[in-house]
Each structure stands twice: as structure tokens, then as C-alpha cells.
Enzyme design. Structure first.
Site, PDB file in Angstrom:
ATOM      1  N   ASP A 309      26.242  33.699  26.908  1.00 30.96           N
ATOM      2  CA  ASP A 309      25.314  33.632  25.793  1.00 30.96           C
ATOM      3  C   ASP A 309      25.594  34.826  24.869  1.00 30.96           C
ATOM      4  O   ASP A 309      26.420  35.694  25.175  1.00 30.96           O
ATOM      5  CB  ASP A 309      23.863  33.590  26.305  1.00 30.96           C
ATOM      6  CG  ASP A 309      22.939  32.905  25.329  1.00 30.96           C
ATOM      7  OD1 ASP A 309      21.941  32.315  25.750  1.00 30.96           O
ATOM      8  OD2 ASP A 309      23.236  32.936  24.105  1.00 30.96           O
ATOM      9  N   GLU A 499      13.218  31.324  20.705  1.00 29.38           N
ATOM     10  CA  GLU A 499      13.521  32.213  21.817  1.00 29.38           C
ATOM     11  C   GLU A 499      12.349  33.118  22.157  1.00 29.38           C
ATOM     12  O   GLU A 499      11.188  32.720  22.015  1.00 29.38           O
ATOM     13  CB  GLU A 499      14.823  32.972  21.516  1.00 29.38           C
ATOM     14  CG  GLU A 499      15.999  32.028  21.281  1.00 29.38           C
ATOM     15  CD  GLU A 499      17.345  32.710  21.232  1.00 29.38           C
ATOM     16  OE1 GLU A 499      18.249  32.211  20.545  1.00 29.38           O
ATOM     17  OE2 GLU A 499      17.531  33.748  21.901  1.00 29.38           O
TER      18      GLU A 499
HETATM   19  C1  GLC Z   1      21.218  32.269  21.518  1.00 30.15           C
HETATM   20  C2  GLC Z   1      20.717  31.287  22.563  1.00 30.15           C
HETATM   21  C3  GLC Z   1      21.684  30.179  22.874  1.00 30.15           C
HETATM   22  C4  GLC Z   1      22.551  29.873  21.668  1.00 30.15           C
HETATM   23  C5  GLC Z   1      23.374  31.113  21.356  1.00 30.15           C
HETATM   24  C6  GLC Z   1      24.249  30.902  20.113  1.00 30.15           C
HETATM   25  O1  GLC Z   1      20.843  33.576  21.872  1.00 30.15           O
HETATM   26  O2  GLC Z   1      20.267  31.818  23.793  1.00 30.15           O
HETATM   27  O3  GLC Z   1      20.921  29.032  23.281  1.00 30.15           O
HETATM   28  O4  GLC Z   1      23.405  28.778  21.957  1.00 30.15           O
HETATM   29  O5  GLC Z   1      22.586  32.270  21.184  1.00 30.15           O
HETATM   30  O6  GLC Z   1      23.463  30.817  18.974  1.00 30.15           O
END
Ligand code: GLC
Length: 612
Positions: A309, A499
Site C-alpha cells: 500500500d 480512509e
Molecule cells: C491508499 C489505500 C489503497 C489505495 C492506495 C493507492 O492509501 O489504502 O486502498 O489503493 O492508497 O491510492
């Protein structure tokens, strides 16, 4: 004599030069031949790669974190657009031009290995203005309809492919066990039953029935492995309360609750799996070798690649960045989403291999997995945007929006209908109010155009009020004076968030919505309340005043789907994908809990009595 030697030298050089070119040409012809079996192509290409080229394939940078020439210079294997990271103009054509420019640079490298470009298209191609925006996963969960979800994902894939991109960081197969979590709406619901029912369908829709992953299909990502939705309140990381927190249940429960969606994803040959920011029993998932490698790759046989991530390695408990990266690579992460710090990552990876802290075998395993998916997705044959998909003209089309409207209809859940007030007759004078009645940004929620989403007229579509006006046009009317109304409709709920910024320990109704409800109560008019939110809110003190209560979740761009049910053109079929708590102190509350006593149970939902 001198001339003779010079001519001989030139001749020898030319022969060697040709031979090398021939060799490269010959060598290139092995891995670049689509008629050769993929594993042989992977073996061949891997055997030709330098350590630098291999490490480049393990790095994913943000599109706005690189400069012209970086892709070629550092042999970068992947780029992403994070939430809101869009090309100037943010039109599909602007995306295609941007993608092709980056890809052309990748194809100019020695071995011409194509880039793979990822984006969060989690409820439609939600970064792009004019894209069809579907209900967030919590609403799709309420449909309990795998066929519909597959069609939703097919359209999402087509709109992503129309912009040239190859890879969708979706579906989120989190099992949301505590609605105080800011990502609850990204989950299909609290029971693994829903991930088992819908995760595979979503992945089939994105990747194609035979995991084509190319053309009008894209590479999918099951995320975030594992247990992101089960963390304990108060254990959050990075300044959040529960997001990125710690899951503490025993392994038997972990496997029973949080693993079924991934088993389905692997059955569907999902191309990638994203590791979770969260921890399991105090150990960060990005450093969890047993779960990432022994369980996911070993026991379950996952053959794609694990993507980290966003900057997630930085949250691993270790003294230095070098130690964090070594832990993460050795735990089983194959590609690193390191949007801005990627040059340092490349240096650290090289040092780690030179020092023997990361084996070349681990690097080769990671690169093999990445190349395998790039070959499977047809990127070597068709690296550039497929203009046919964009020129077909279906991006954000009426046809696509009609499927989104159907998804809205099937996602709505009717929880109260006193005196069968619903369906409303279309002859009514209707008073409509509330923070979410006429706001496409609020009804779409987070991860829409911007990372956190935004209130207001942020993209094209119809608001819930637009839909009500259209439904009664020529019969009834929307009135501004509640005293003249036959019925009041209050559309209340949440503002956009994403988030951990959405972590909320109260889940209470907002002040503006309480004023709206009070005004309607004082008018004495019958009232239909529609909740637009990413999760249940605490309504026990108010629901007795409501004649009808409809949950619309986060419906996306086609708000008109709500009116389709309110005025009886269609009946409710949706059921609760999560338990609706009586009070905040019941949380977490989930089906099969001991002393389970929610306000409304998981799976509950009414229908209207529609005359034939
Ligand atoms: C974010 C998320 C993830 C996403 C990634 C790219 O922090 O946790 O779900 O795909 O970053 O944007």
C-alpha cells in the site's frame, strides 16, 4: 599493411556488432513471441535482465513523483495515480495521452518491458470527471446480487481501459466488523458470506471471464490483505483511531471471517493482491511473512504479485528505511508503491542484495510474478492505450448510467414503512430537504474526483432531488412551502470522507440534519427519511417520528435511482449488509454475536405492497 589491418578491424567489429544485434534480436524474439508459453517467456526475459532492471520492475512511483526520463533511466516497472492525481483537463483523452507518453518511454528501454499503470477505480473510474460513478461497495453488498456486481465491474473496467490504464486497485474485500471504521463503505459487508458471493464476480467483471486482463478488461486487485476491516477500536496507526489498526482475533477466526474473499479472488485468478496497512496480533502485514508468503503464496497458491500500500513500508517497526524494506521484501511484498521516495528504495534494494540481506532468489520470484501478469494482460503485445475502447464512446454513456441506476435501485434498503406510506403517489406535492437531497458530491462519497471526495457539483449525474422532480413531472410538484406539501422527504446523512479520516466514534446525525428533522416534525406532515451515508448512523432517538425510513448508502452519480423506488416504479429488494446498532456502545456488533440485539438485523429489508 596498415590499411589491411584497419579494414580487418572494421570488418570484425561489424561482424561482432551484427552478431550482438542478431543475438539481441534473436534473444528478444523468444520472450516477445506471443506464441510461446508464458512461463517460458518469463524465464527467458528474467535470464536477460540485470539486477538494476529487476529492481526497477519492483518499483511503483506516483505519476507526479517522476520527471521526464526517469522511467528509462531507472527502468521503472509501474506508475500509479493516487486519489485525485489526474492529468491536466482530466478528460479520457488527456489520460490516454498521458499513459501513452509514459509507456513510450518504458518501451524505449533495452528490453522494452512495458509499464503497468494502476489506479483506484473503486466505484467506477472515480478519478475522472464524467465517469459513471456506481454505489460504493456497501451498497453493492446490500444488493446480494453477483450478476449485477459483475456487470458493474465490467463497465468500470471498460471505462478504466478507455483511458488507457491497465490495473484497478479493486475490489476491496475487507470484512467490515466495526462501522466506526472510515473505510466501512469500501466493504461489501460484515459477513464473509458477502465477500464469497461478490468478490469473485467483481474480479471476473474487471479481468474478464477468462482473466484476459487486457483490451476492455483490466488487472484487478483484491485488497487489503488481510483483516483490514477487523481491527480493534483505538489501535489505529498514522494518527487514525481504528484505520491501519491491529487485528487480534485467533487464527481460526481470521481464516473464517477474513480469508473467504481472497480464496474466491484466487479462484478467479486475480492478478494482484494489496497488502494491508493494518497489523495482525501486533505485527504489520507488510512484514508478515507467514501470512503473505506461507499462507497466501504457499498454502493458497497465489501466483500473481503482492503490491504494497501507499508508503506502507514506512510504518514497519524497524530502525532504518533499509531494515523496513528488507523486512517487507522478505515477508513477500513483490512491488512497492513508493510514490516519491522510489530512488532511495532502488538504492536500498541494490544494497540489500549486495549485502545478502535480500536474496537474488527472492528478487527473481517477485519479478517473475510481475512479468507473468504483464504477459497475461497482453501488455507486451498491446502496450499502448487501445483507442477502440475510447472511440466506442461508451465512457460515462447513458447505457452505462442505466446500469448504475439499476445498482442504486437494488442497493436501497427499506427499514420502515408505517401505514405503507411508500410508494408515494406521483400526484403529490412533495417538500424535499436535507443536506444530501441535492448534492452529487455527498451522494458519491469519498474517493470521488478527489481522494477525500467533496460536497457540491463535482461531476455529472443526477441528484436525488433531480430524480424526484423527474419522477413526478407532469403530475405532482416539489414545493418550497412545507405547509402546502402532502408529504415531506428528508435526505440526510454524511459528508464525504476516505480512509482513516472517516474514523468516527459517535456515528451521530449532523446538526443541519437534526434541524431538518425538527422542522418537519413541527409541521406535522408525514415524513419519508432517506439516509445517504457510508454506514449506519445512530437514529434510535428519532426513528419513531418517521413514517418511512430508506437507506441509500452512497449511491454515486445516478441519484435518480432512488426516486424509481420511492414512487413505486420498482420495488425494494435490498437487504442490510451490516447490522444497524441501537446505540454506539453496541459497536462492534455483527451477525452471530452473543446477545445480538441490533436496531435492525443483518439481512433485514422490507418490500412495498405494490398493486399489480
Ligand atoms: C491508499 C489505500 C489503497 C489505495 C492506495 C493507492 O492509501 O489504502 O486502498 O489503493 O492508497 O491510492
Amino acid at each position: 599493411m596498415h590499411l589491411f589491418f584497419s579494414l580487418t578491424l572494421i570488418l570484425i567489429t561489424l561482424i561482432i556488432g551484427c552478431r550482438n544485434n542478431d543475438e539481441l534480436t534473436l534473444e528478444k524474439s523468444i520472450y516477445s513471441d506471443p506464441n510461446i508459453e508464458i512461463e517460458a517467456r518469463v524465464d527467458d526475459l528474467l535470464s536477460k535482465m540485470t539486477l538494476e532492471e529487476k529492481i526497477g520492475q519492483m518499483v511503483q512511483a506516483e505519476r507526479n513523483g517522476i520527471e521526464e526520463g526517469d522511467i528509462k533511466k531507472y527502468k521503472l516497472g509501474s506508475l500509479l495515480s493516487g486519489g485525485g492525481s489526474v492529468p491536466k483537463g482530466n478528460t479520457p483523452k488527456a489520460w490516454v495521452d498521458m499513459y501513452n507518453k509514459f509507456q513510450a518511454e518504458a518501451l524505449s528501454t533495452r528490453l522494452t518491458i512495458p509499464l503497468v499503470y494502476g489506479v483506484d477505480a473503486v466505484h467506477g473510474h472515480n478519478n475522472v470527471k464524467g465517469a459513471t460513478i456506481f454505489p460504493h461497495n456497501i451498497g453493492l453488498g446490500a444488493t446480494f446480487d453477483a450478476d449485477l456486481v459483475e456487470r458493474v465491474a465490467q463497465i468500470t473496467a471498460k471505462e478504466v481501459a478507455a483511458t488507457g490504464l491497465d490495473w484497478d486497485f479493486a475490489p476491496c474485500v475487507a470484512v467490515s466488523r466495526d462501522e466506526r471504521w472510515g473505510r466501512a463503505y469500501e466493504s461489501f459487508g460484515e459477513s464473509p458470506e458477502l465477500q464469497e458471493l461478490l468478490a469473485g464476480a467483481y474480479i471476473r467483471g474487471l479481468q474478464g471471464p477468462n482473466a484476459e486482463m487486457g483490451g476492455k478488461y483490466v488487472i484487478a486487485t483484491a485488497k487489503h490483505f488481510i483483516g483490514d476491516g477487523g481491527t480493534d477500536w483505538g489501535t489505529g496507526d498514522a494518527g487514525y483511531i481504528i484505520d491501519r489498526g491491529d487485528l487480534t482475533i485467533d487464527e481460526k477466526s481470521l481464516r473464517a471471517i477474513h480469508l473467504p474473499g481472497y480464496i474466491k479472488a484466487i479462484e478467479e485468478n486475480v492478478g494482484t493482491i494489496m497488502a494491508s496497512f493494518s497489523s495482525y496480533q501486533g505485527k504489520k502485514m507488510h512484514a508478515h511473512k507467514y501470512l503473505l508468503t506461507d499462507l497466501l503464496k504457499g498454502e493458497l497458491g497465489f501466483e500473481g504479485y503482492i503490491i504494497s500500500d501507499w508508503e506502507a513500508m514506512n510504518e514497519i517497526a524497524a530502525p532504518t528505511y533499509y531494515d523496513k524494506i528488507v523486512k517487507s521484501v522478505n515477508a513477500g511484498v513483490d512491488m512497492f508503491m513508493e510514490p516519491y521516495r522510489w530512488k532511495e528504495l532502488i538504492d536500498v534494494m541494490k544494497k540489500a542484495v549486495d549485502n545478502g540481506d535480500v536474496s537474488i532468489a527472492r528478487v527473481d520470484d517477485a519479478v517473475r510474478r510481475i512479468l507473468r501478469i504483464k504477459f497475461k494482460a497482453g501488455l507486451f503485445e498491446n502496450p499502448l492505450a487501445d483507442s477502440e475502447v475510447l472511440n466506442e464512446g461508451s465512457f460515462g454513456s447513458k447505457e452505462h448510467r442505466e446500469i448504475a441506476r439499476e445498482a442504486v435501485r437494488k442497493s436501497l434498503v427499506l427499514l420502515k414503512n408505517k401505514g405503507n406510506i411508500l410508494p408515494l403517489t406521483k400526484d403529490y406535492k412533495v417538500y424535499v430537504s436535507g443536506s444530501n437531497a441535492d448534492d452529487i458530491g455527498n451522494q458519491s462519497g469519498g474517493l470521488t474526483i478527489e481522494w477525500q471526495g467533496r460536497s457540491g457539483n463535482i461531476t455529472s449525474g443526477t441528484t436525488i432531488l433531480d430524480g424526484i422532480k423527474e419522477a413526478i413531472k407532469g403530475h405532482g410538484e416539489v414545493v418550497d412551502d412545507i405547509s402546502k406539501a402532502d408529504v415531506a422527504i428528508a435526505v440526510i446523512g454524511e459528508r464525504p470522507y476516505a480512509e482513516g479520516k472517516g474514523d468516527d466514534g459517535e456515528l451521530s446525525l449532523g446538526y443541519q440534519d437534526l434541524l431538518t428533522l425538527q422542522e418537519i416534525k413541527e409541521s406535522g406532515k408525514p415524513v419519508v427519511v432517506i439516509m445517504v451515508s457510508g454506514r449506519p448512523l445512530i437514529i434510535s432517538d428519532y426513528i419513531d417520528d418517521w413514517d418511512a425510513f430508506v437507506v441509500a448508502w452512497l449511491p454515486g452519480s445516478e441519484g435518480q435511482g432512488v426516486a424509481d423506488l420511492i414512487f413505486g416504479d420498482y420495488n425494494f429488494t435490498g437487504k442490510l449488509p451490516v447490522s444497524w446498532p441501537r446505540s454506539i456502545d453496541q459497536l462492534p456488533i455483527n451477525i452471530n454475536d452473543k446477545d445480538y440485539n441490533p436496531l435492525f438485523e443483518y439481512g433485514y429489508g422490507l418490500e412495498m405492497d405494490l398493486e399489480d
